[in-house]
Design a protein around this motif. Structure first.
Motif, mmCIF file in Angstrom:
data_model
loop_
_atom_site.group_PDB
_atom_site.id
_atom_site.type_symbol
_atom_site.label_atom_id
_atom_site.label_comp_id
_atom_site.label_asym_id
_atom_site.label_seq_id
_atom_site.Cartn_x
_atom_site.Cartn_y
_atom_site.Cartn_z
ATOM 1 N N ARG A 171 2.628 9.043 -6.420
ATOM 2 C CA ARG A 171 3.265 10.347 -6.228
ATOM 3 C C ARG A 171 4.356 10.606 -7.251
ATOM 4 N NH1 ARG A 171 4.893 11.089 -0.092
ATOM 5 N NH2 ARG A 171 6.937 11.197 -1.056
ATOM 6 N N GLY A 172 4.657 9.603 -8.052
ATOM 7 C CA GLY A 172 5.691 9.772 -9.061
ATOM 8 C C GLY A 172 7.090 9.513 -8.538
ATOM 9 N N ASP A 173 7.212 8.690 -7.506
ATOM 10 C CA ASP A 173 8.511 8.380 -6.922
ATOM 11 C C ASP A 173 8.735 6.871 -6.916
ATOM 12 O OD1 ASP A 173 10.936 8.503 -5.658
ATOM 13 O OD2 ASP A 173 10.164 9.352 -3.792
ATOM 14 N N PRO A 174 8.742 6.225 -8.108
ATOM 15 C CA PRO A 174 8.899 4.771 -8.141
ATOM 16 C C PRO A 174 10.243 4.316 -7.603
ATOM 17 C CG PRO A 174 9.041 5.658 -10.354
ATOM 18 C CD PRO A 174 8.627 6.788 -9.439
ATOM 19 N N GLY A 175 11.273 5.165 -7.670
ATOM 20 C CA GLY A 175 12.572 4.803 -7.112
ATOM 21 C C GLY A 175 12.495 4.539 -5.620
ATOM 22 N N ARG A 176 11.722 5.323 -4.932
ATOM 23 C CA ARG A 176 11.555 5.122 -3.481
ATOM 24 C C ARG A 176 10.849 3.804 -3.215
ATOM 25 N NH1 ARG A 176 9.116 9.473 0.819
ATOM 26 N NH2 ARG A 176 9.653 8.288 2.670
ATOM 27 N N THR A 177 9.887 3.476 -4.054
ATOM 28 C CA THR A 177 9.181 2.209 -3.942
ATOM 29 C C THR A 177 10.163 1.056 -4.060
ATOM 30 O OG1 THR A 177 7.192 3.146 -4.917
ATOM 31 C CG2 THR A 177 7.402 0.768 -5.014
ATOM 32 N N ILE A 178 11.005 1.115 -5.059
ATOM 33 C CA ILE A 178 11.956 0.030 -5.307
ATOM 34 C C ILE A 178 12.983 -0.052 -4.191
ATOM 35 C CG2 ILE A 178 13.803 -0.730 -6.853
ATOM 36 C CD1 ILE A 178 12.026 0.518 -9.136
ATOM 37 N N ASN B 11 0.830 -1.205 0.000
ATOM 38 C CA ASN B 11 0.000 0.000 0.000
ATOM 39 C C ASN B 11 0.865 1.256 0.000
ATOM 40 O OD1 ASN B 11 -2.301 -1.564 0.079
ATOM 41 N ND2 ASN B 11 -2.568 -1.369 2.286
ATOM 42 N N LEU B 12 1.897 1.241 0.809
ATOM 43 C CA LEU B 12 2.796 2.390 0.873
ATOM 44 C C LEU B 12 3.543 2.546 -0.457
ATOM 45 C CD1 LEU B 12 3.750 4.621 2.749
ATOM 46 C CD2 LEU B 12 5.480 3.047 3.623
ATOM 47 N N ALA B 13 3.963 1.441 -1.033
ATOM 48 C CA ALA B 13 4.650 1.490 -2.326
ATOM 49 C C ALA B 13 3.741 2.063 -3.412
ATOM 50 C CB ALA B 13 5.129 0.098 -2.720
ATOM 51 N N MET B 14 2.482 1.684 -3.399
ATOM 52 C CA MET B 14 1.544 2.214 -4.391
ATOM 53 C C MET B 14 1.384 3.725 -4.222
ATOM 54 S SD MET B 14 0.829 -0.211 -6.394
ATOM 55 C CE MET B 14 -0.449 0.603 -7.320
ATOM 56 N N LEU B 15 1.403 4.194 -2.995
ATOM 57 C CA LEU B 15 1.340 5.634 -2.749
ATOM 58 C C LEU B 15 2.558 6.331 -3.339
ATOM 59 C CD1 LEU B 15 0.006 8.090 -1.347
ATOM 60 C CD2 LEU B 15 1.401 7.515 0.642
ATOM 61 N N TYR B 16 3.750 5.771 -3.109
ATOM 62 C CA TYR B 16 4.965 6.350 -3.691
ATOM 63 C C TYR B 16 4.853 6.375 -5.211
ATOM 64 C CZ TYR B 16 7.243 5.585 0.872
ATOM 65 O OH TYR B 16 7.577 5.589 2.189
ATOM 66 N N TRP B 17 4.358 5.280 -5.769
ATOM 67 C CA TRP B 17 4.228 5.188 -7.229
ATOM 68 C C TRP B 17 3.286 6.280 -7.751
ATOM 69 C CZ3 TRP B 17 6.872 2.106 -10.516
ATOM 70 C CH2 TRP B 17 6.434 2.080 -11.832
#
Length: 75
Positions: free
Chosen positions: A42-49, A34-40
């Motif tokens: 927001r346009g921050d897929p690097g943070r997700t990864i 869920n948190l990763a989807m929020l980062y995604w």
């Protein structure tokens, strides 16, 4: 929108789940997702990864379950 507020709420929920359920519980992986989807969003897929890789070593099975669930839901 209200991404900062959502991130804070997801982060708090995740901390509670990790404390109460243990870091290897599959439900914690869903919270991470869920948190990763929020980062995604927001346009921050690097943070997700980065966050996913940092946790993946100890949660391989839980992440696999989360991936299967996301696939089942068509996401």
């Amino acid at each position: 929108g209200r991404h900062a507020e959502a991130e804070a709420l997801h982060g708090r929920a995740l901390a509670v789940w990790e404390q109460r359920l243990g870091p290897d519980d599959p439900r914690v992986a869903l919270g991470l997702n869920n948190l990763a989807m929020l980062y995604w969003e927001r346009g921050d897929p690097g943070r997700t990864i980065r966050r996913g890789r940092a946790r993946q070593d100890g949660m391989g099975e839980a992440f696999a379950l989360a991936r299967k669930e996301r696939h089942r839901l068509g996401q």
